[in-house]
Design a protein around this motif. Sequence first.
Motif, mmCIF file in Angstrom:
data_model
loop_
_atom_site.group_PDB
_atom_site.id
_atom_site.type_symbol
_atom_site.label_atom_id
_atom_site.label_comp_id
_atom_site.label_asym_id
_atom_site.label_seq_id
_atom_site.Cartn_x
_atom_site.Cartn_y
_atom_site.Cartn_z
ATOM 1 N N ARG A 1 10.048 13.521 -1.621
ATOM 2 C CA ARG A 1 9.086 13.456 -1.303
ATOM 3 C C ARG A 1 7.723 12.611 -1.998
ATOM 4 O O ARG A 1 6.942 12.000 -0.842
ATOM 5 N N ASP A 2 7.984 12.499 -3.427
ATOM 6 C CA ASP A 2 7.184 11.482 -3.537
ATOM 7 C C ASP A 2 7.255 10.079 -3.304
ATOM 8 O O ASP A 2 6.192 9.244 -3.742
ATOM 9 N N ALA A 3 8.562 9.356 -2.755
ATOM 10 C CA ALA A 3 8.706 8.709 -1.889
ATOM 11 C C ALA A 3 8.450 7.833 -0.707
ATOM 12 O O ALA A 3 9.028 9.315 0.189
ATOM 13 N N MET A 4 8.015 6.391 -0.353
ATOM 14 C CA MET A 4 7.916 6.875 0.780
ATOM 15 C C MET A 4 9.088 6.562 1.965
ATOM 16 O O MET A 4 8.799 6.728 3.116
ATOM 17 N N PRO B 1 1.708 2.249 4.852
ATOM 18 C CA PRO B 1 0.737 2.864 5.953
ATOM 19 C C PRO B 1 -0.208 1.815 6.454
ATOM 20 O O PRO B 1 -0.462 1.411 7.565
ATOM 21 N N PHE B 2 -0.387 -0.002 5.898
ATOM 22 C CA PHE B 2 -0.563 -0.973 5.931
ATOM 23 C C PHE B 2 -0.001 -1.798 7.066
ATOM 24 O O PHE B 2 -0.597 -1.551 8.090
ATOM 25 N N TYR B 3 1.093 -1.747 7.542
ATOM 26 C CA TYR B 3 1.813 -2.186 8.348
ATOM 27 C C TYR B 3 1.446 -1.524 9.568
ATOM 28 O O TYR B 3 2.495 -2.300 10.568
ATOM 29 N N ALA B 4 1.636 -0.375 9.398
ATOM 30 C CA ALA B 4 1.823 0.830 10.706
ATOM 31 C C ALA B 4 0.907 0.188 11.330
ATOM 32 O O ALA B 4 1.274 -0.116 12.979
ATOM 33 N N SER B 5 -0.326 -0.050 10.577
ATOM 34 C CA SER B 5 -1.235 -0.503 12.287
ATOM 35 C C SER B 5 -1.483 -1.693 12.474
ATOM 36 O O SER B 5 -2.119 -2.524 13.114
ATOM 37 N N ARG B 6 0.131 -3.007 11.738
ATOM 38 C CA ARG B 6 -0.654 -3.912 11.908
ATOM 39 C C ARG B 6 0.857 -4.922 12.625
ATOM 40 O O ARG B 6 1.516 -5.926 11.178
ATOM 41 N N PRO B 7 1.378 -4.181 13.086
ATOM 42 C CA PRO B 7 2.857 -4.589 13.429
ATOM 43 C C PRO B 7 3.124 -5.866 13.752
ATOM 44 O O PRO B 7 3.915 -6.755 13.349
ATOM 45 N N ALA B 8 2.424 -6.879 14.140
ATOM 46 C CA ALA B 8 2.241 -8.272 14.428
ATOM 47 C C ALA B 8 2.490 -8.896 13.169
ATOM 48 O O ALA B 8 3.170 -10.128 13.435
ATOM 49 N N GLU B 9 1.972 -8.418 12.165
ATOM 50 C CA GLU B 9 1.723 -9.596 10.914
ATOM 51 C C GLU B 9 3.649 -9.711 10.586
ATOM 52 O O GLU B 9 4.013 -10.457 9.867
ATOM 53 N N LEU B 10 4.944 -8.208 10.835
ATOM 54 C CA LEU B 10 5.520 -8.432 10.170
ATOM 55 C C LEU B 10 6.944 -8.835 11.037
ATOM 56 O O LEU B 10 7.921 -9.294 11.375
ATOM 57 N N ALA B 11 5.972 -9.498 13.041
ATOM 58 C CA ALA B 11 7.563 -9.943 13.392
ATOM 59 C C ALA B 11 7.902 -10.955 13.209
ATOM 60 O O ALA B 11 9.346 -11.015 14.185
ATOM 61 N N ASP B 12 7.147 -11.954 12.565
ATOM 62 C CA ASP B 12 8.541 -12.794 12.185
ATOM 63 C C ASP B 12 9.491 -12.580 11.105
ATOM 64 O O ASP B 12 10.582 -13.321 10.771
ATOM 65 N N GLY B 13 8.953 -11.418 10.724
ATOM 66 C CA GLY B 13 9.822 -11.357 9.004
ATOM 67 C C GLY B 13 9.435 -11.830 7.721
ATOM 68 O O GLY B 13 8.213 -12.052 7.485
ATOM 69 N N GLU C 1 0.571 -0.869 -0.205
ATOM 70 C CA GLU C 1 0.471 -0.330 -0.273
ATOM 71 C C GLU C 1 0.968 1.142 -0.111
ATOM 72 O O GLU C 1 1.923 1.119 0.573
ATOM 73 N N LEU C 2 0.345 2.001 -0.414
ATOM 74 C CA LEU C 2 1.454 3.181 -0.632
ATOM 75 C C LEU C 2 0.905 4.505 -0.045
ATOM 76 O O LEU C 2 -0.054 4.636 0.312
ATOM 77 N N SER C 3 1.138 5.261 0.593
ATOM 78 C CA SER C 3 0.773 6.200 0.935
ATOM 79 C C SER C 3 0.054 7.226 -0.315
ATOM 80 O O SER C 3 0.080 7.613 -1.371
#
Length: 897
Positions: free
Chosen positions: A565-568, A677-689, A509-511
Motif C-alpha cells: 500500500r505504501d507504493a504507487m 500523479p504528475f503525468y496523470a494530468s500531463r499525458p502529452a509529455e509521455l506520448a512520444d515515450g 512525484e510521489l502520491s
Amino acid sequence: RFPTDYCKPCPPNANCATSNTTLETLGIPREYWRASLLTTEIHECDASDHCSGSGGSTETSRRRLAASGGAGPGCDLGHTGPLCEWCVSDEQYFSRAERGCADCPTAGRFGILAGVVVALAVTGLLLYRALARAEAWDRFRARLDIVESQVGFQPKFKIVVSFYQVVATLGPVYGVRLHEDFTRWTDFIDAISFDLLGLTYPDACIGSMRDRLLLAALWPVLLVLLGGAALAFHALAVWSLMGRDLVRSTKSRLLYWAILVAYLVLPSVSRSIFKAKQCESFNIDVFTDERRSYLVADLDVLCSTDEHRGLDAYFWAFFVLWPVLVPLAFLVLLLSIRSEVRAQRVRATARASRFLWRDYDPRLLFWEVVDMGRKLFLASLVLFIQTDDGSSKLLRLVIASVVSALYLAVLALARPFKRSADLYLACTANLLLACSFISGTVIQLCESDEDMCKTLVGFKSERGASEFVIALTAAMLAASLLVVLFKTVSAVRMPTVRLTSSGRPPVLELSPECHFHGFISHCWGTGQDQTHTVVRRLQLLLPGVRIWLDVDNLDDVGRLEESVRDAMTFLVFLSVGYFKSFNCRRELYAALASNRPFIPIFEADVAKGGASIEALKAECRENCVEAAPAAYPNYSGPGEMLARVFEEAAPIVWVRVNAFQLESLKAVALRMLLHSPFYASRPAELADGVMVPGQAGPVAFSGPVTILVCRGNVGVRDLSELVKTAAGEGRGSTASAEAVTAVVIRDAEEALEGANAAPLSGHVVFLLYLNDKTFLDAGGVVARLVQAAMDRRIAIAMVHEQEPSCGGVPFANFFQQTPQVLLQQPYKLYNTVAVPLYPAPAHRKVSLRLVLSSMGAVPCDAGPLQRRWQLLRRHIAVARLVRRRPAEPRQEPVVQP
C-alpha cells in the motif's frame, strides 16, 4: 706495560681532548646525551635542542627538579629525562615540533573544541533540514547514492585509512624517525590515524599515566553514548511532532554508529593502551652492563618498579576490552547474520552492521575481522616483541615486512572484495606497506652508520631513505584519489532516462500517501537475481526513483501488505513458481485491495526460471484460489487475478542482453511514469515515450548494399524485407546525400552460381537466418552457398531467432545442424556473433538495427569521422574472412541427416 687495560679508545661522539680524561669526565658535545657518568653509550638528541652535553646521572626525579626549578643532568634549564625529552614543570609538555618544552593548553581548550563541534553539528543539522525540503536536494541525493553504488567509496576509504593507521606507527612503534624536513607530512599521517585525543591535547598535560590510560580507553565509549543520546533525542522529537515510532530504526542507527566508531579508533586506542608497556632502556654502567628502563609515555616512571607494575591491572583490563573483545564482538555479530547475508535476506541487524560486510563476497563475510587482526598486530600487538628496546632494533620491522608480504599473497589468492578495483587498491596498499617497512629498516641502518648506508644500500644518508618512504605513502594517496576520480567521473557521465518530447529528465512525484514509486514482487527461487538487476538498473537510469525491494526494505515479513500500500505501482516479476508462493499471493491480494496499477514483467528464458505465458496463466488458475483472503476479502477468484496480471496490460518481456535489457527497463520506467500523479494530468509529455542517450538509434548505409538470401533458408526472405524497411528509417536524416541509397535483395544461388548472373555491386552481405530448419534443407543448398560466399570474401550477417513458435531454438543446436566443414578452419562460421531476433516490437526494432550495423550501417546522427571509422571496420572485417589458397581443393559440405 698493559695500556689497554687502563686506556681505552675515545667512544664515538665523545670529546677526549683534555688530558687524563676519565669515564666520569668524558666530554659530551652539545646535542648529545648519556644516561650516567659510568656509561660510554652516547646518544644523539634527534628530537630535542636542549641537550647541554654534560654527563651525569638522571636519577633525580622530575618532581624534585620541579620544586627547585632546575634542570636535569645533561639538559638545559627546564628539561630533564632521557634525551632531555621531558619537562621539569608540570605545566609544560615536550613538543617535537618545537624541539623543546611548550606550555600546556588551558583547560578551556576542551570547552572551545566541544563548542565548535556542537556548533558544526547544529549548523549541519539545520542545513540538512533546509535542503531536505528542496526537490533539487532529493535529486542530488539520489545521484549521489548512484555514484556511491558505482564507485564504492566505503571500501576505498577503509583501505586508505587502514594503510595510514599502520604507517603512522613507524615512529612510535618501530622507532623509525623520518628526517625532520618531513614533519608536516608525518603530522598529516598522524591526523588520519584517528587518535583524536592525542591530536587535541598533549598526553603529558593530562596527568598521571593511570589517568591517561583511563581517558584513552574510555573516550570512544563516551563518544558512542553521546551519539546514542543524539539519536534518541531525534527519535523523541520525530515521535512528538509526527507521531512516528522510530525505536527500531534508532537501535539500528546506534549499532551502526558504535561499529563505525570502534572500527576507526581501534588501532589508535590499542596503541595508547600499549603505552603502559612500552619501555626504552639505556646503559648506565659499562662495567656491570646494568641498564635502566623508562616508560616512553611517561619518562618520569621507571619500568619494573612498583609504580610501573601498578599499571598492569589497567593495561590488561583495557587490553581485553579493545584488542580482544571488539574483534570478537564483530566476529560474533557476523556469525549471527551470515545466513541472512548469504541468502540475501537482509534484516535490521544485518543492515545496521553492513559497514563490516557489504564490500566483501558473501563467502568471505568475515574478512573484515581478518584485516582487523592484521592492523592490530602491526599497529600495537607487535609491541610485545622486545618491550624494552624493540623500537631501536630491526626485529619488529623484519616481522612487519614478512606479515605484510604474506597478507598480500593471501589477499591476492582469496580475492575477498566484490569489486575488482577494491582488490587492486588493497593489494597496492599492502605492497606499499611492505615497502615502507623495508625502507624503515634502511632508515635505521643509515642512522646507525652512514658509511654502511652508502656502501650497502646506496643512500647517502637517512634523508634519502626518508624521501623514499614519503614517496611510497604519497603514492598510496595518489593512487586512491585517481581510482575514486575515475570511477566518479564514469558514474556521473552514466546516461539516464529522458523524455523523448523534451529531452529533459522526468519528474518523479510521489502520491501523498506513498513513500515508494513501486513495489516489486518476485519469487525467491526463480526471480531473485533478475529483480535485483531490474531495481539497480532502474535506480541508475531514474535517479531518485524509490522501489521497494525486500533485501533493501523488508524489516518484518508480517507487514508485506502495508508495504504494498505504501507504493504507487505494483511490479510483478513473472517466473516459474511465482503463483505458488504464499507470500507472493499475499502481495498480489494486497495490490488488488489497494487498487494499485499492475506492471507485469515476464521472464521468457526457460534456463533462467522463465515459462510461457500460457504456463504462467495455468499456474495462476491452479494456485490463486483462496476464498476471501485476509488482505482482500472481496476477491472473486482466479479470473480477477488473470485479468489484472495478464490482460490489463501486456507483460513486458525481460531480456537481459545489453541494448535489449535497456528497452525492457525503458518500458518499465514509462509505465511507472504514466501512473504518477504528475503525468496523470500531463499525458502529452509521455506520448512520444522515453529515451536514453546512447541507445540504439536509427542507422543507414553510406553506399549501395546488396543482400544475398537463399531460398532454402526458411524465413530469410521475410526477414530481409524487414531489414530493408528498417534501413529506410534513417533515410532523409543522414548528413549527406550519399547516404540516401537503395538496398537490393538478390537470390544467392542465382547471384553466386548463375551462368548469366549480373555482377554484384556495392557492399555485398549474405543474410543467414538461424532457426530450427537452417542447414536441414534438401541437397544442402544453404551450406553450399554460405561456403561459396565465404570463399568470395562476402560478409555473413547471421540472425538468431528467439521465438520458439517461429522456429527459435537454443544456439547449441546449430553446432549439430551445421556441416563440420563450416565449423572448422578456414571458415569458422560462428566466430562471427549472431544478432538475436526477439519477438516483442521494441526488442525487434533493436535487433533489426543491430543487423544493419553488422552489415556496415552507421548511426544516422554520426559525423564524418565516425562514418569513416565504420567503413574502415567493415574493410577490416572483410579482410579477416577466409583466405583460401587457389590450389587448395574445395571441400564439399556434408549435410546432416
